[in-house]
Scaffold this active site. Structure first.
Site, PDB file in Angstrom:
ATOM      1  N   HIS A  52       0.849  -1.191   0.000  1.00 33.40           N
ATOM      2  CA  HIS A  52       0.000   0.000   0.000  1.00 33.40           C
ATOM      3  C   HIS A  52       0.888   1.246   0.000  1.00 33.40           C
ATOM      4  CE1 HIS A  52      -3.899  -1.991   1.753  1.00 33.40           C
ATOM      5  NE2 HIS A  52      -3.367  -2.672   0.751  1.00 33.40           N
ATOM      6  N   GLU A  54       1.007   3.882   1.835  1.00 32.01           N
ATOM      7  CA  GLU A  54       1.536   4.324   3.137  1.00 32.01           C
ATOM      8  C   GLU A  54       2.690   3.422   3.590  1.00 32.01           C
ATOM      9  OE1 GLU A  54      -1.614   3.660   2.317  1.00 32.01           O
ATOM     10  OE2 GLU A  54      -3.040   4.845   3.497  1.00 32.01           O
ATOM     11  N   CYS A  82      -5.959   2.204   5.621  1.00 35.27           N
ATOM     12  CA  CYS A  82      -6.653   0.962   5.986  1.00 35.27           C
ATOM     13  C   CYS A  82      -6.104   0.508   7.345  1.00 35.27           C
ATOM     14  CB  CYS A  82      -6.398  -0.101   4.920  1.00 35.27           C
ATOM     15  SG  CYS A  82      -4.733  -0.791   4.974  1.00 35.27           S
ATOM     16  N   CYS A  85      -2.313  -0.177   7.309  1.00 33.91           N
ATOM     17  CA  CYS A  85      -1.483   1.027   7.221  1.00 33.91           C
ATOM     18  C   CYS A  85      -1.593   1.865   8.495  1.00 33.91           C
ATOM     19  CB  CYS A  85      -1.864   1.847   5.998  1.00 33.91           C
ATOM     20  SG  CYS A  85      -1.415   1.018   4.450  1.00 33.91           S
TER      21      CYS A  85
END
Ligand SMILES: [Zn+2]
Length: 155
Positions: A52, A54, A82, A85
């Site tokens: 992801h 992040e 999410c 993260c």
């Protein structure tokens, strides 16, 4: 530079990511008034479900700064982090989180962020995935070793 400028860069990364075959997410990490790391989602490009924006930005920042502790840094992400993260951001000790889209916006285009947040609110036995304790007593040995280790690098 202002917060809006950094967020616009995160949003720009999210748009570039879509064009390049990644998910529609971008993130930048700011320290002392400048961007030190920027990344986009690479899940489908790298076949890595943890890639992801992040997490990728955190990995870039910690490599650059040669530390696992990003105290003093802020993250600007094109979407509310999410649960994975968000956890990574807490583990990294990042100070502040700014986001553009939220988890409902992500759900509206087919992402599981909101679903996973709702799973966290459930008791383990009530989650959609089997989750049960197994060999908890045997698992405690490493914890006891850690507790008694004198030269551990605490984090
Ligand atoms: Zn995430």
């Amino acid at each position: 530079m202002e917060k809006e400028t950094w967020m616009r860069r995160a949003i720009q990364l999210s748009e570039e990511s879509v064009r390049q075959g990644g998910g529609p997410f971008g993130a930048v990490i700011v320290k002392d008034g400048r961007i030190i790391a920027e990344a986009s989602n690479r899940v489908t490009i790298d076949n890595d479900p943890t890639a992801h924006a992040e997490v990728n930005a955190i990995r870039m920042a910690t490599r650059l700064l040669k530390t696992f502790d990003l105290t003093g840094c802020d993250i600007y992400t094109s979407c509310e982090p999410c649960p994975m993260c968000l956890g990574a951001i807490y583990w990294a000790r990042i100070d502040r989180i700014y986001y553009a889209n939220d988890r409902q916006d992500a759900a509206d285009i087919g992402f599981d962020d909101d679903f996973i947040y709702r799973e966290i609110d459930r008791l383990p036995a009530e989650r959609h995935k089997l989750m049960q304790p197994l060999l908890p007593e045997e698992g405690k040995k490493a914890f006891e070793m850690w507790r008694q280790k004198a030269d551990k690098a605490a984090y």
